[in-house]
Scaffold this motif. Sequence first.
Motif, PDB file in Angstrom:
ATOM      1  N   ASN A 124       0.852  -1.198   0.000  1.00  0.00           N
ATOM      2  CA  ASN A 124       0.000   0.000   0.000  1.00  0.00           C
ATOM      3  C   ASN A 124       0.883   1.242   0.000  1.00  0.00           C
ATOM      4  O   ASN A 124       0.987   1.967   0.984  1.00  0.00           O
ATOM      5  CB  ASN A 124      -0.925  -0.016   1.223  1.00  0.00           C
ATOM      6  N   ARG A 125       1.501   1.491  -1.149  1.00  0.00           N
ATOM      7  CA  ARG A 125       2.574   2.471  -1.246  1.00  0.00           C
ATOM      8  C   ARG A 125       2.113   3.923  -1.106  1.00  0.00           C
ATOM      9  O   ARG A 125       2.882   4.788  -0.700  1.00  0.00           O
ATOM     10  CB  ARG A 125       3.260   2.294  -2.615  1.00  0.00           C
ATOM     11  N   TRP A 126       0.860   4.204  -1.436  1.00  0.00           N
ATOM     12  CA  TRP A 126       0.403   5.602  -1.440  1.00  0.00           C
ATOM     13  C   TRP A 126      -0.634   5.864  -0.344  1.00  0.00           C
ATOM     14  O   TRP A 126      -1.550   6.653  -0.530  1.00  0.00           O
ATOM     15  CB  TRP A 126      -0.130   5.948  -2.825  1.00  0.00           C
ATOM     16  N   LYS A 127      -0.465   5.216   0.789  1.00  0.00           N
ATOM     17  CA  LYS A 127      -1.426   5.387   1.890  1.00  0.00           C
ATOM     18  C   LYS A 127      -1.227   6.707   2.634  1.00  0.00           C
ATOM     19  O   LYS A 127      -2.124   7.150   3.353  1.00  0.00           O
ATOM     20  CB  LYS A 127      -1.316   4.219   2.868  1.00  0.00           C
ATOM     21  N   ARG A 128      -0.062   7.343   2.492  1.00  0.00           N
ATOM     22  CA  ARG A 128       0.185   8.617   3.161  1.00  0.00           C
ATOM     23  C   ARG A 128       0.107   9.748   2.134  1.00  0.00           C
ATOM     24  O   ARG A 128       0.789   9.708   1.121  1.00  0.00           O
ATOM     25  CB  ARG A 128       1.552   8.600   3.857  1.00  0.00           C
ATOM     26  N   THR A 129      -0.735  10.744   2.434  1.00  0.00           N
ATOM     27  CA  THR A 129      -0.946  11.827   1.483  1.00  0.00           C
ATOM     28  C   THR A 129      -0.357  13.132   2.016  1.00  0.00           C
ATOM     29  O   THR A 129      -0.215  13.321   3.231  1.00  0.00           O
ATOM     30  CB  THR A 129      -2.440  12.026   1.206  1.00  0.00           C
ATOM     31  N   ARG A 130      -0.063  14.025   1.091  1.00  0.00           N
ATOM     32  CA  ARG A 130       0.494  15.318   1.469  1.00  0.00           C
ATOM     33  C   ARG A 130      -0.513  16.133   2.291  1.00  0.00           C
ATOM     34  O   ARG A 130      -0.135  16.861   3.207  1.00  0.00           O
ATOM     35  CB  ARG A 130       0.921  16.099   0.227  1.00  0.00           C
ATOM     36  N   ALA A 131      -1.805  16.001   1.959  1.00  0.00           N
ATOM     37  CA  ALA A 131      -2.838  16.759   2.682  1.00  0.00           C
ATOM     38  C   ALA A 131      -2.860  16.374   4.160  1.00  0.00           C
ATOM     39  O   ALA A 131      -2.921  17.245   5.047  1.00  0.00           O
ATOM     40  CB  ALA A 131      -4.206  16.515   2.050  1.00  0.00           C
ATOM     41  N   ILE A 132      -2.813  15.058   4.437  1.00  0.00           N
ATOM     42  CA  ILE A 132      -2.804  14.602   5.833  1.00  0.00           C
ATOM     43  C   ILE A 132      -1.513  15.021   6.518  1.00  0.00           C
ATOM     44  O   ILE A 132      -1.513  15.457   7.676  1.00  0.00           O
ATOM     45  CB  ILE A 132      -2.992  13.070   5.898  1.00  0.00           C
ATOM     46  N   PHE A 133      -0.400  14.924   5.789  1.00  0.00           N
ATOM     47  CA  PHE A 133       0.887  15.325   6.363  1.00  0.00           C
ATOM     48  C   PHE A 133       0.862  16.802   6.754  1.00  0.00           C
ATOM     49  O   PHE A 133       1.246  17.171   7.873  1.00  0.00           O
ATOM     50  CB  PHE A 133       2.008  15.072   5.357  1.00  0.00           C
ATOM     51  N   ASN A 134       0.403  17.645   5.847  1.00  0.00           N
ATOM     52  CA  ASN A 134       0.377  19.084   6.132  1.00  0.00           C
ATOM     53  C   ASN A 134      -0.578  19.435   7.270  1.00  0.00           C
ATOM     54  O   ASN A 134      -0.378  20.429   7.981  1.00  0.00           O
ATOM     55  CB  ASN A 134      -0.024  19.861   4.872  1.00  0.00           C
ATOM     56  N   ASP A 135      -1.608  18.604   7.446  1.00  0.00           N
ATOM     57  CA  ASP A 135      -2.594  18.868   8.497  1.00  0.00           C
ATOM     58  C   ASP A 135      -2.105  18.435   9.881  1.00  0.00           C
ATOM     59  O   ASP A 135      -2.591  18.944  10.891  1.00  0.00           O
ATOM     60  CB  ASP A 135      -3.899  18.143   8.164  1.00  0.00           C
ATOM     61  N   HIS A 136      -1.142  17.489   9.922  1.00  0.00           N
ATOM     62  CA  HIS A 136      -0.721  16.933  11.211  1.00  0.00           C
ATOM     63  C   HIS A 136       0.731  17.229  11.587  1.00  0.00           C
ATOM     64  O   HIS A 136       1.085  17.166  12.770  1.00  0.00           O
ATOM     65  CB  HIS A 136      -0.909  15.412  11.208  1.00  0.00           C
TER      66      HIS A 136
END
Length: 318
Positions: A288-300
């Motif tokens: 599941n290579r793309w389970k982490r998104t930039r939107a979630i990263f920027n939010d947390h």
Amino acid sequence: MKKALLYMAYTVAYGFWWFVSLLPFSALYALSDVLYLLMSHVIRYRHRVIWHNLTTSFPEKTEAELRKIERKFYHWFCDYIVETVKLMTISKQQIMKRMTFTGTEKIEQLLAEGRSIGVYLGHLGNWEWITSLPYWLTNGLCCQLYHPLENEYFDRLFKYVRERQGAYCIPMQESLRKIIALGKAGKPIIVGYISDQTPFWWNIHHWLEFLHHDTPVLTGAERIIRHTNQVFVYGDVKRIKRGHYNCEFKVIREDTKHAKPFEITEEYFREMEQSIRRQPEIYLWSHNRWKRTRAIFNDHFEYIDGKVHLQKGKDMIW
């Protein structure tokens, strides 16, 4: 008591692995065919992840083309499993016939000049068989980075199998220190980096476009390569036919110390994408290579002094 049970499990696993590995390739591939039917039609192993990865990575392909890639992926993946089992007892002659390398002349030249080499690889083809590289070189120590398993006995088992052909395993958390120490010993080394995994949130320092995805990438290998000025080489793996692979070494950069930040990582992923598009069925689509998104990263998360920190008031996510 727990340690005794773990040791018993290790002993049973070792014996079973050793016994199955003695089977000839014809029997192992017959076993793989049965495993294919179970995994693709009965269990449907990680089908949703595989299908999502394929459809989003190749939006230009028809459903029929994607279904064909999916079937071929399951066939290859089951072959990969039995081929890795065979690594326990495979002979030097057998693996040199089945796992070949090209471009070793340039590698030998660089090693003879005292240059150490960083070979970028991916989860493409049979990456476990790449550990047979020492049979093809006369100079330098072949090393590979790996994540030690929490179970010390099973870690010992997998480490034994991976070092059977003469490659030296370096624990990931000790990589830079060990590589520097080996360099100071005066012997050039060739280090294999498999760097297409999904990084943990706190290890995300760069994003790039990869197979139509905004992708967070590991950059630790680049930092080691630049710090030690290793020659940057890409290992382009192809499956020639069932049970036969070739790895072509492509020298991308000899001077890495002066590369711009993330430039080496971006070059690696460009090469990887070309390899995957050429033979997509031998890539590890079940991850599941793309389970982490930039939107979630920027939010947390946020960067403070170049390091990733959880933002105040936010809960840790995995």
